[in-house]
Design a protein around this motif. Structure first.
Motif, PDB file in Angstrom:
ATOM      1  N   ALA A   1     -67.482  62.344-108.339  1.00  0.00           N
ATOM      2  CA  ALA A   1     -66.731  63.257-107.473  1.00  0.00           C
ATOM      3  C   ALA A   1     -66.344  64.522-108.226  1.00  0.00           C
ATOM      4  CB  ALA A   1     -65.491  62.554-106.923  1.00  0.00           C
ATOM      5  N   ARG A   2     -65.835  64.365-109.451  1.00  0.00           N
ATOM      6  CA  ARG A   2     -65.452  65.546-110.236  1.00  0.00           C
ATOM      7  C   ARG A   2     -66.694  66.355-110.622  1.00  0.00           C
ATOM      8  NH1 ARG A   2     -60.922  67.313-113.277  1.00  0.00           N
ATOM      9  NH2 ARG A   2     -59.846  66.548-111.409  1.00  0.00           N
ATOM     10  N   ALA A   3     -67.788  65.670-110.998  1.00  0.00           N
ATOM     11  CA  ALA A   3     -68.999  66.377-111.417  1.00  0.00           C
ATOM     12  C   ALA A   3     -69.595  67.205-110.289  1.00  0.00           C
ATOM     13  CB  ALA A   3     -70.031  65.373-111.949  1.00  0.00           C
TER      14      ALA A   3
ATOM     15  N   LEU B   1     -60.387  63.119-116.516  1.00  0.00           N
ATOM     16  CA  LEU B   1     -61.349  63.250-115.416  1.00  0.00           C
ATOM     17  C   LEU B   1     -62.440  64.267-115.753  1.00  0.00           C
ATOM     18  CD1 LEU B   1     -58.977  63.082-112.315  1.00  0.00           C
ATOM     19  CD2 LEU B   1     -60.687  61.385-112.974  1.00  0.00           C
ATOM     20  N   ASP B   2     -62.076  65.335-116.427  1.00  0.00           N
ATOM     21  CA  ASP B   2     -63.093  66.305-116.863  1.00  0.00           C
ATOM     22  C   ASP B   2     -64.067  65.661-117.849  1.00  0.00           C
ATOM     23  OD1 ASP B   2     -62.157  68.404-115.307  1.00  0.00           O
ATOM     24  OD2 ASP B   2     -60.857  69.216-116.886  1.00  0.00           O
ATOM     25  N   ARG B   3     -63.531  64.873-118.781  1.00  0.00           N
ATOM     26  CA  ARG B   3     -64.414  64.207-119.751  1.00  0.00           C
ATOM     27  C   ARG B   3     -65.279  63.152-119.067  1.00  0.00           C
ATOM     28  NH1 ARG B   3     -59.663  64.607-122.880  1.00  0.00           N
ATOM     29  NH2 ARG B   3     -59.127  62.395-122.731  1.00  0.00           N
ATOM     30  N   LEU B   4     -64.719  62.476-118.055  1.00  0.00           N
ATOM     31  CA  LEU B   4     -65.504  61.495-117.299  1.00  0.00           C
ATOM     32  C   LEU B   4     -66.644  62.177-116.558  1.00  0.00           C
ATOM     33  CD1 LEU B   4     -65.931  58.623-116.193  1.00  0.00           C
ATOM     34  CD2 LEU B   4     -64.228  59.152-114.420  1.00  0.00           C
ATOM     35  N   ALA B   5     -66.377  63.341-115.970  1.00  0.00           N
ATOM     36  CA  ALA B   5     -67.428  64.084-115.268  1.00  0.00           C
ATOM     37  C   ALA B   5     -68.537  64.494-116.232  1.00  0.00           C
ATOM     38  CB  ALA B   5     -66.832  65.321-114.594  1.00  0.00           C
ATOM     39  N   ALA B   6     -68.164  64.948-117.409  1.00  0.00           N
ATOM     40  CA  ALA B   6     -69.172  65.310-118.411  1.00  0.00           C
ATOM     41  C   ALA B   6     -69.972  64.086-118.837  1.00  0.00           C
ATOM     42  CB  ALA B   6     -68.493  65.951-119.620  1.00  0.00           C
TER      43      ALA B   6
END
Length: 485
Positions: free
Chosen positions: A24-26, A460-465
């Motif tokens: 979702a974030r990506a 969440l940003d690191r999870l998207a990456a």
């Protein structure tokens, strides 16, 4: 036109919720309007939407990942277990009924219609809906009337990606075995697969990915390594809190109630570098060296109070108080701390009056009307703002309410003992407020070194990456199909 893709799993707890949050974030970071969706969730850890509805907390986190406010349509059916054979059914955010498994089966046609309608409502203002399944489609004994996996995928015409968990072992059998037991129509809905939670050199599993693809005919979409920061995100299962570092000097002991509910109060504490949160399982005594005993919320307060006593925790808690320790009861835990819990109408079972733990001079009367709302409060002693939510049955009053320690608008909330060491309130999520958490921990001898909300967004940003690096997002977008009318 919106597209949709569904992430199902080979079993429970294979990481579907985290994968959906990362995706979702990506995709949102690519400029798409993304909406998470889970047809049916079973959890007593609910989130409250702006319009006073309830959804699963995992879907609230996924909405945050997508950079949108949570809505009841993101989780139209939420089951909140009250007993081993019955659950409260939340339909589009509101209490619908309390049903046995047999009665629930008869409700499924009505519920499926509401689920599909919510799905289409979300799709109407989005570019991509990422759907999360529940459990496993391999539970073919539950296929008739299924709302959570292939039943929904068939009704809404949504393609499926199947995720397996290599960390628990046997991932080839998980995925190939699922293909073997599905009927041809359901198996054809699966367009690709993911292998999640890999540790080590990914090239060592190249042959494994090929073996799965050869035996299923499904396209390999990614081998996703273990995400080390997962524990820093709000937990859907209380056991996930145990995965944090747990080496802080300030110790919080949390008795695990049978029907523990809305324990997200623990997430910010668990993330604090100077705090250790220890979940106390049945059969173990409460920690003698705890600074704070936090009694969490409960879906069945009176039954969980009996369970609390059966473990001898009432004796341990009294000793903790005599040693000068602090106690905080939240929602159901707040009710337990009082002198009496009165349930004249049998809201939680048989009508009756039950003695509480007697650490606060308060009484609670259970009432059918349910309070569900987001709440802004002020901590009376420090003047710091507190953001949280209320989700409870019952009204609490008594002399110790004269020492209420929160103010919500024109009313006071909570109660405290004369020495201030035993407190309770109905406000959940209060420790997510950084200023309040710092003040409150300091008053008990602890310290705060964390900006919690900023930390969650950074994770969440690191999870998207992480998912972007290991999942073929372009191919996932191609596999997603246009939502049909």
């Amino acid at each position: 036109m919106a597209r949709a893709i569904m992430i199902q799993g080979t079993g429970s707890n294979v990481g579907k919720s985290l994968l959906v949050a990362g995706l979702a974030r990506a995709f949102a970071d690519r400029g798409l309007r993304v909406r998470p969706f889970k047809p049916q969730n079973m959890s007593n850890n609910a989130a409250v939407t702006e319009d006073g509805g309830e959804i699963g907390r995992a879907q609230a986190l996924q909405a945050r990942a997508a950079r949108v406010a949570p809505r009841v349509d993101m989780n139209p059916v939420l089951l909140k277990p009250e007993t081993d054979v019955g659950a409260q059914v939340i339909l589009r955010g509101q209490r619908h009924a309390t049903l046995s498994a047999r009665d629930y089966a008869r409700e499924k046609p009505l519920l499926m219609a509401a689920i599909v309608d919510s799905f289409r409502t979300l799709a109407a203002d989005s570019d991509l809906v990422i759907v999360e399944g529940a459990g496993s489609p391999a539970e073919i004994n539950l296929r008739a009337g299924d709302l959570a996996n292939m039943g929904f995928a068939e009704a809404a015409g949504v393609p499926v990606v199947l995720a397996g968990d290599i960390d628990r072992g046997g991932v080839i059998a998980q995925l190939v075995g699922t293909k073997a037991v599905l009927d041809a129509g359901d198996a054809a809905r699966i367009k690709g697969f993911l292998v999640n939670r890999f540790r080590g050199d990914p090239s060592l599993f190249d042959d494994g990915m090929t073996a799965i693809a050869d035996r299923t005919g499904w396209e390999p979409l990614g081998l996703v390594p273990w995400f080390n920061d997962a524990w820093r995100l709000p937990a859907e299962d209380v056991l996930d809190l145990a995965s944090g570092p747990g080496n802080g000097a300030f110790k919080v002991a949390v008795p695990r109630l049978n029907r523990i509910a809305n324990f997200d109060d623990l997430d910010p504490l668990s993330s604090e570098p100077g705090v250790t949160v220890e979940i106390i399982e049945a059969g173990r005594p409460l920690c003698g060296d705890a600074n704070l005993v936090l009694i969490p919320g409960s879906k069945s307060t009176i039954a969980d109070l009996a369970h609390f006593r059966a473990q001898g925790w009432d004796v341990d808690l009294a000793a903790h108080v005599r040693r000068g320790g602090h106690v905080l009861g939240l929602c159901g835990g707040y009710q337990m701390l009082g002198d009496w819990i009165d349930d004249p109408d049998g809201i939680e079972g048989r009508p009756g009056r039950s003695p509480g733990l007697g650490l606060l001079r308060i009484e609670t009367v259970m009432q059918a009307a349910k309070t569900v709302r987001q709440t802004q409060a002020v901590h009376v002693d420090s003047g710091t703002d507190v953001t949280g939510y209320e989700i409870h049955l019952g009204r609490t009053s008594g002399p110790d309410c004269d020492r209420a320690w929160l103010r919500i608008g024109d009313r006071l909330e909570g109660a405290a003992s004369a020495d201030g060491r035993v407190r309770g309130c109905y406000l959940h999520g209060l420790y997510a407020s950084d200023a309040f958490r710092a003040v409150d921990l300091a008053a008990m001898g602890g310290a705060s070194g964390l900006s919690y909300e900023a930390d969650v967004d950074a994770v969440l940003d690191r999870l998207a990456a992480h998912v972007t690096a290991h999942i073929d997002l372009d191919r996932l977008w191609d596999l997603a199909e246009v939502v049909r009318d």
